[in-house]
Design a protein around this motif. Sequence first.
Motif, PDB file in Angstrom:
ATOM      1  N   LEU A 154      15.558  20.293  71.051  1.00  0.00           N
ATOM      2  CA  LEU A 154      16.862  20.963  71.016  1.00  0.00           C
ATOM      3  C   LEU A 154      17.580  20.696  69.703  1.00  0.00           C
ATOM      4  CD1 LEU A 154      19.130  22.567  72.359  1.00  0.00           C
ATOM      5  CD2 LEU A 154      19.947  20.421  73.373  1.00  0.00           C
ATOM      6  N   LEU A 155      17.491  19.473  69.216  1.00  0.00           N
ATOM      7  CA  LEU A 155      18.147  19.101  67.960  1.00  0.00           C
ATOM      8  C   LEU A 155      17.576  19.909  66.793  1.00  0.00           C
ATOM      9  CD1 LEU A 155      20.176  17.241  66.595  1.00  0.00           C
ATOM     10  CD2 LEU A 155      18.386  15.518  66.416  1.00  0.00           C
ATOM     11  N   ALA A 156      16.258  20.045  66.738  1.00  0.00           N
ATOM     12  CA  ALA A 156      15.617  20.825  65.679  1.00  0.00           C
ATOM     13  C   ALA A 156      15.997  22.301  65.781  1.00  0.00           C
ATOM     14  CB  ALA A 156      14.104  20.660  65.744  1.00  0.00           C
ATOM     15  N   PHE A 157      16.095  22.810  67.005  1.00  0.00           N
ATOM     16  CA  PHE A 157      16.473  24.216  67.203  1.00  0.00           C
ATOM     17  C   PHE A 157      17.889  24.469  66.706  1.00  0.00           C
ATOM     18  CE2 PHE A 157      18.623  27.360  69.910  1.00  0.00           C
ATOM     19  CZ  PHE A 157      17.881  28.487  69.579  1.00  0.00           C
ATOM     20  N   LEU A 158      18.825  23.583  67.069  1.00  0.00           N
ATOM     21  CA  LEU A 158      20.215  23.750  66.632  1.00  0.00           C
ATOM     22  C   LEU A 158      20.331  23.670  65.113  1.00  0.00           C
ATOM     23  CD1 LEU A 158      22.109  21.595  69.306  1.00  0.00           C
ATOM     24  CD2 LEU A 158      22.044  24.100  69.130  1.00  0.00           C
ATOM     25  N   CYS A 180      20.914  18.037  55.795  1.00  0.00           N
ATOM     26  CA  CYS A 180      21.084  19.421  56.234  1.00  0.00           C
ATOM     27  C   CYS A 180      22.537  19.694  56.619  1.00  0.00           C
ATOM     28  CB  CYS A 180      20.160  19.722  57.415  1.00  0.00           C
ATOM     29  SG  CYS A 180      18.403  19.812  56.985  1.00  0.00           S
ATOM     30  N   LEU A 181      23.161  18.744  57.313  1.00  0.00           N
ATOM     31  CA  LEU A 181      24.554  18.914  57.709  1.00  0.00           C
ATOM     32  C   LEU A 181      25.474  18.937  56.490  1.00  0.00           C
ATOM     33  CD1 LEU A 181      24.777  16.554  60.831  1.00  0.00           C
ATOM     34  CD2 LEU A 181      24.563  19.044  60.801  1.00  0.00           C
ATOM     35  N   ALA A 182      25.137  18.141  55.482  1.00  0.00           N
ATOM     36  CA  ALA A 182      25.965  18.093  54.279  1.00  0.00           C
ATOM     37  C   ALA A 182      25.927  19.409  53.505  1.00  0.00           C
ATOM     38  CB  ALA A 182      25.501  16.945  53.384  1.00  0.00           C
ATOM     39  N   LEU A 183      24.811  20.155  53.594  1.00  0.00           N
ATOM     40  CA  LEU A 183      24.657  21.404  52.840  1.00  0.00           C
ATOM     41  C   LEU A 183      25.074  22.637  53.618  1.00  0.00           C
ATOM     42  CD1 LEU A 183      21.194  20.912  51.045  1.00  0.00           C
ATOM     43  CD2 LEU A 183      23.486  20.631  50.097  1.00  0.00           C
ATOM     44  N   SER A 184      25.197  22.549  54.924  1.00  0.00           N
ATOM     45  CA  SER A 184      25.476  23.731  55.736  1.00  0.00           C
ATOM     46  C   SER A 184      26.899  24.236  55.516  1.00  0.00           C
ATOM     47  CB  SER A 184      25.264  23.397  57.214  1.00  0.00           C
ATOM     48  OG  SER A 184      25.618  24.507  58.021  1.00  0.00           O
ATOM     49  N   CYS A 185      27.033  25.564  55.496  1.00  0.00           N
ATOM     50  CA  CYS A 185      28.360  26.164  55.343  1.00  0.00           C
ATOM     51  C   CYS A 185      28.880  26.696  56.678  1.00  0.00           C
ATOM     52  CB  CYS A 185      28.322  27.286  54.303  1.00  0.00           C
ATOM     53  SG  CYS A 185      27.111  28.570  54.655  1.00  0.00           S
ATOM     54  N   SER A 186      28.180  26.400  57.774  1.00  0.00           N
ATOM     55  CA  SER A 186      28.636  26.798  59.101  1.00  0.00           C
ATOM     56  C   SER A 186      29.171  25.576  59.849  1.00  0.00           C
ATOM     57  CB  SER A 186      27.492  27.451  59.881  1.00  0.00           C
ATOM     58  OG  SER A 186      26.396  26.557  59.991  1.00  0.00           O
ATOM     59  N   ASP A 187      29.629  25.781  61.061  1.00  0.00           N
ATOM     60  CA  ASP A 187      30.183  24.687  61.865  1.00  0.00           C
ATOM     61  C   ASP A 187      29.045  23.750  62.290  1.00  0.00           C
ATOM     62  OD1 ASP A 187      31.720  23.053  63.424  1.00  0.00           O
ATOM     63  OD2 ASP A 187      31.860  24.464  65.113  1.00  0.00           O
ATOM     64  N   THR A 188      29.138  22.511  61.861  1.00  0.00           N
ATOM     65  CA  THR A 188      28.066  21.541  62.145  1.00  0.00           C
ATOM     66  C   THR A 188      28.380  20.650  63.341  1.00  0.00           C
ATOM     67  OG1 THR A 188      29.022  19.907  60.617  1.00  0.00           O
ATOM     68  CG2 THR A 188      27.409  21.460  59.707  1.00  0.00           C
ATOM     69  N   TRP A 189      29.534  20.872  63.977  1.00  0.00           N
ATOM     70  CA  TRP A 189      29.930  19.997  65.072  1.00  0.00           C
ATOM     71  C   TRP A 189      28.909  19.969  66.219  1.00  0.00           C
ATOM     72  CZ3 TRP A 189      31.199  20.678  70.264  1.00  0.00           C
ATOM     73  CH2 TRP A 189      31.769  19.559  70.882  1.00  0.00           C
ATOM     74  N   PRO A 190      28.358  21.113  66.656  1.00  0.00           N
ATOM     75  CA  PRO A 190      27.367  21.060  67.744  1.00  0.00           C
ATOM     76  C   PRO A 190      26.140  20.222  67.390  1.00  0.00           C
ATOM     77  CG  PRO A 190      28.153  23.306  67.449  1.00  0.00           C
ATOM     78  CD  PRO A 190      28.665  22.514  66.284  1.00  0.00           C
ATOM     79  N   VAL A 191      25.683  20.312  66.128  1.00  0.00           N
ATOM     80  CA  VAL A 191      24.510  19.549  65.720  1.00  0.00           C
ATOM     81  C   VAL A 191      24.845  18.063  65.633  1.00  0.00           C
ATOM     82  CG1 VAL A 191      22.701  19.300  63.984  1.00  0.00           C
ATOM     83  CG2 VAL A 191      23.687  21.544  64.419  1.00  0.00           C
ATOM     84  N   GLU A 192      26.040  17.741  65.110  1.00  0.00           N
ATOM     85  CA  GLU A 192      26.448  16.341  65.038  1.00  0.00           C
ATOM     86  C   GLU A 192      26.565  15.730  66.429  1.00  0.00           C
ATOM     87  OE1 GLU A 192      29.196  14.776  62.200  1.00  0.00           O
ATOM     88  OE2 GLU A 192      29.512  16.750  61.324  1.00  0.00           O
ATOM     89  N   LEU A 193      27.123  16.501  67.365  1.00  0.00           N
ATOM     90  CA  LEU A 193      27.252  16.013  68.746  1.00  0.00           C
ATOM     91  C   LEU A 193      25.867  15.826  69.371  1.00  0.00           C
ATOM     92  CD1 LEU A 193      28.987  15.307  71.197  1.00  0.00           C
ATOM     93  CD2 LEU A 193      28.992  17.764  71.803  1.00  0.00           C
ATOM     94  N   ALA A 194      24.982  16.815  69.152  1.00  0.00           N
ATOM     95  CA  ALA A 194      23.622  16.714  69.698  1.00  0.00           C
ATOM     96  C   ALA A 194      22.886  15.520  69.092  1.00  0.00           C
ATOM     97  CB  ALA A 194      22.851  18.008  69.429  1.00  0.00           C
ATOM     98  N   THR A 195      23.070  15.297  67.785  1.00  0.00           N
ATOM     99  CA  THR A 195      22.433  14.158  67.119  1.00  0.00           C
ATOM    100  C   THR A 195      22.905  12.843  67.722  1.00  0.00           C
ATOM    101  OG1 THR A 195      22.310  15.394  65.032  1.00  0.00           O
ATOM    102  CG2 THR A 195      22.053  13.010  64.905  1.00  0.00           C
ATOM    103  N   PHE A 196      24.203  12.743  67.943  1.00  0.00           N
ATOM    104  CA  PHE A 196      24.763  11.519  68.519  1.00  0.00           C
ATOM    105  C   PHE A 196      24.260  11.292  69.940  1.00  0.00           C
ATOM    106  CE2 PHE A 196      28.294   9.245  70.683  1.00  0.00           C
ATOM    107  CZ  PHE A 196      28.221   8.057  69.967  1.00  0.00           C
ATOM    108  N   LEU A 197      24.241  12.356  70.757  1.00  0.00           N
ATOM    109  CA  LEU A 197      23.810  12.231  72.149  1.00  0.00           C
ATOM    110  C   LEU A 197      22.323  11.900  72.248  1.00  0.00           C
ATOM    111  CD1 LEU A 197      25.765  15.179  73.829  1.00  0.00           C
ATOM    112  CD2 LEU A 197      26.300  12.735  73.888  1.00  0.00           C
ATOM    113  N   VAL A 198      21.516  12.564  71.405  1.00  0.00           N
ATOM    114  CA  VAL A 198      20.077  12.271  71.398  1.00  0.00           C
ATOM    115  C   VAL A 198      19.830  10.842  70.936  1.00  0.00           C
ATOM    116  CG1 VAL A 198      17.870  12.821  70.289  1.00  0.00           C
ATOM    117  CG2 VAL A 198      19.320  14.660  71.145  1.00  0.00           C
ATOM    118  N   SER A 199      20.612  10.397  69.944  1.00  0.00           N
ATOM    119  CA  SER A 199      20.485   9.021  69.461  1.00  0.00           C
ATOM    120  C   SER A 199      20.793   8.020  70.567  1.00  0.00           C
ATOM    121  CB  SER A 199      21.417   8.787  68.273  1.00  0.00           C
ATOM    122  OG  SER A 199      21.129   9.662  67.210  1.00  0.00           O
ATOM    123  N   ILE A 200      21.857   8.301  71.332  1.00  0.00           N
ATOM    124  CA  ILE A 200      22.208   7.425  72.448  1.00  0.00           C
ATOM    125  C   ILE A 200      21.087   7.414  73.483  1.00  0.00           C
ATOM    126  CG2 ILE A 200      23.792   7.104  74.395  1.00  0.00           C
ATOM    127  CD1 ILE A 200      25.010   6.279  71.763  1.00  0.00           C
TER     128      ILE A 200
END
Length: 299
Positions: A154-158, A180-200
């Motif tokens: 899911l993280l890779a898909f997002l 990738c998040l640093a270079l993106s010009c779109s809203d990265t909040w969903p990916v950051e949240l998914a990254t944090f949740l997957v990390s947990i």
Amino acid sequence: NGTSVEEFILLGFPGTWQSRVSLVVVFALMYTLTVIGNASIIALVWRSSNLHTPMYFFLCNLSFLEIWYTTGIVPKAIGVMLGTSQTISFSVCILQLFFILSLGSTECFLLSVMAYDRYLAICYPLRYSSLMNSVLSVRLALSSWLGGFLAISLLAFLTSRLTFCGPDVINHFLCDIDSCLALSCSDTWPVELATFLVSIMVVVASCVVTLVSYMYIISSILRIQSVHGRKKAFSTCSAHLSVVTIWYGSTMFLYVKPSAQNSLDLNKIVNTFNTVVTPLLNPFIYTLRNKEVKLALRR
């Protein structure tokens, strides 16, 4: 996929040509030793009948994983530092990100499974062979591999749905979530949240299993009357404990944080340790601190 940038430029380690060549030599040497060391452990366990136990079965899985983990990073990193392969397409970037994170997640699960195996061996020595049989060990290893790859899907898909308008320079020698998040010009909040949740879910949960297992292990060891018995019991898990400490320390710094866009240069250094140094250390730790492996190696 809504992406205007079709390829990225990997910056690697900026510096003089001499410094980059020196890094290439170090990376190449460490990669060679990593592959030889981990392949030797697999061959050693395969050839030695006295090592055909669940503990060494899991160790073979870990060594096999380390070979592919470092292979997915070092060859490309060497090309980046030499300036011969600094570009990477968007699709290959996402593929590398998925491959590396999936193997990293699998390693977390494998280390927790190995801790559980040591818990059974030390706390229930008389019932160990019936509790940790070959069927259960295969299921646990297979679950670690499947869980590691499914957790990152899911993280890779997002991440693949992010929009990149430019710049196209990644301040790293590999494609990772932070860059990738640093270079993106779109809203990265969903990916950051998914990254944090997957990390947990992956890092913290597997770390808790490992910590709880070692709490019971240490408690059981302290109840052993003889000093020799305590030393012998601790020697069976000291190598694994060393690997766990190194791996979780660097992994938690990289991924278990609310925001993923801070300290990219520091992340690069820690990522080097996590993806290049750690896979090299594992075979030496298990060889130098394990009497059964040293005896089989001498034979």
